[in-house]
Design an enzyme around this catalytic site. Structure first.
Site, mmCIF file in Angstrom:
data_model
loop_
_atom_site.group_PDB
_atom_site.id
_atom_site.type_symbol
_atom_site.label_atom_id
_atom_site.label_comp_id
_atom_site.label_asym_id
_atom_site.label_seq_id
_atom_site.Cartn_x
_atom_site.Cartn_y
_atom_site.Cartn_z
ATOM 1 N N SER A 115 36.588 48.255 39.406
ATOM 2 C CA SER A 115 36.966 47.000 40.058
ATOM 3 C C SER A 115 36.582 47.051 41.524
ATOM 4 C CB SER A 115 38.476 46.773 39.935
ATOM 5 O OG SER A 115 38.894 45.659 40.711
ATOM 6 N N TYR A 147 46.735 50.654 41.255
ATOM 7 C CA TYR A 147 45.567 50.114 40.563
ATOM 8 C C TYR A 147 44.303 50.353 41.382
ATOM 9 C CZ TYR A 147 42.560 46.743 38.150
ATOM 10 O OH TYR A 147 41.529 46.154 37.454
#
Length: 270
Positions: free
Chosen positions: A142, A155
Site C-alpha cells: 500500500s 497497518y
C-alpha cells in the site's frame, strides 16, 4: 506477455483478489482461490469456470491461523501441479485510530495476516519457482507504507515491511527468472474501503480494482520491484519520501495528528 499457467490468489472472495482472479482467468490461467468465505469462493469459481472454461480450485483458509497457513504453503510447494504466480492479496486494515487505544490481541492477529502470512507464502513460492527458473509474486502492499498517516500505525508499518521484503527478495531471485512485485495502491474501491467510510482512509482519488490489477500485471511483466498505480499517488509517495516531515503533514493530512491525539485523550475518560 509472460503466460502464467496457474495462479494462487489469496483474499480472493472480493475486492482486488476477485479482480485479479477474473483477469487471470480471462488470460487463460488456472486458479487456486484462497479466502475464509467458502460461499463467496464457490460462487466466483463457478462464474470463472462457466465464463472462461478455466480450472479453478477453492482452498478455504484463514491465513492468520497456523494450520491453515501451512496448508497453503504446502500447495505452493507442490511439484506436480506447480503454481507459477502468487498474488498475496489477503490483508486487513484493522481498527482506525490511536495506536495506544488499540486492543493488543486484535493487532497481533492482524500482524499475523498482514506480515507473517505474506512472508511465509512468499518464501514457499519463490523457493519452488527459483528451482523451476520461472515464476512471479505480487505482494499487495500500500502507499500507506510510505505515508505514515496518524491513526494507521500498525497497518502502515506492516505495508512498509511488505514493500521492503518484496524489493529485497526480487533482487535475490530475478536472475533465476522469478520476479517479485510490491504493489502499492492508494485508495481502491473494495469492500474494506466501503465499510470504513472515513475521511482519513480516503487518501485521494479512489481507483477501481480493475485498474489496479491491470497496472500490477504490466509492472510484473516489466520486471519492476515496486509499482504505485496512478500519478497522484506517485506524487504523494515522492513527497512523503523526500520532503520535510512537517511539510508532508501539512500538505497530505493536515490536522490528523491533532485529531488522533484528541481521540486518544477521549479514550482515557470513556
Amino acid at each position: 506477455m509472460r503466460q502464467h499457467r496457474r495462479a494462487l490468489v489469496t483474499g480472493a472472495s472480493g475486492g482486488l483478489g476477485a479482480a485479479f482472479a477474473r483477469e487471470l482467468a480471462a488470460r487463460g490461467a488456472g486458479l487456486v482461490l484462497v479466502a475464509r468465505d467458502e460461499e463467496a469462493l464457490d460462487d466466483l469459481a463457478r462464474e470463472l469456470r462457466k465464463r472462461h472454461g478455466t480450472e479453478v480450485t477453492v482452498l478455504v483458509a484463514d491465513l492468520a491461523e497456523p494450520d491453515d497457513l501451512a496448508r497453503v504453503e504446502r500447495r505452493l510447494s507442490q511439484a506436480d501441479e506447480p503454481v507459477d504466480l502468487l498474488v498475496n492479496n489477503a490483508g486487513v486494515i484493522g481498527q482506525v485510530g490511536p495506536f495506544a487505544a488499540r486492543d493488543a490481541g486484535t493487532e497481533e492477529y492482524n500482524l499475523r495476516l498482514n506480515v507473517l502470512a505474506v512472508l511465509r507464502l512468499t518464501h514457499a513460492a519463490v523457493g519452488a519457482m527459483a528451482r523451476r527458473r520461472h515464476g512471479g509474486v505480487i505482494n499487495v502492499s500500500s502507499a500507506m507504507g510510505y505515508l505514515h498517516i496518524p491513526g494507521g500505525a500498525p497497518y502502515a508499518a506492516a505495508k512498509a515491511f511488505v514493500t521492503s521484503l518484496s524489493q529485497t527478495v526480487h533482487s535475490e531471485v530475478r536472475a533465476l527468472g522469478v520476479h517479485v512485485l510490491a504493489l502499492c495502491p492508494g485508495s481502491t474501491r473494495t469492500n474494506l474501503h466501503r465499510s470504513r467510510g472515513r475521511r482519513g482512509w480516503t487518501l485521494g482519488r479512489v481507483r477501481e480494482p480493475e485498474f489496479v490489477v491491470h497496472e500490477a500485471l504490466k509492472a510484473l511483466e516489466a520486471g519492476r520491484p515496486v509499482h504505485i498505480p496512478g500519478g497522484e499517488y506517485k506524487l504523494k509517495v515522492f513527497l512523503a519520501r523526500h520532503a520535510p516531515r512537517r511539510l508532508v503533514n501539512r500538505l497530505l493530512y493536515p490536522g490528523w495528528d491533532v485529531e488522533t491525539s484528541r481521540r486518544l485523550a477521549e479514550s482515557f475518560t470513556a
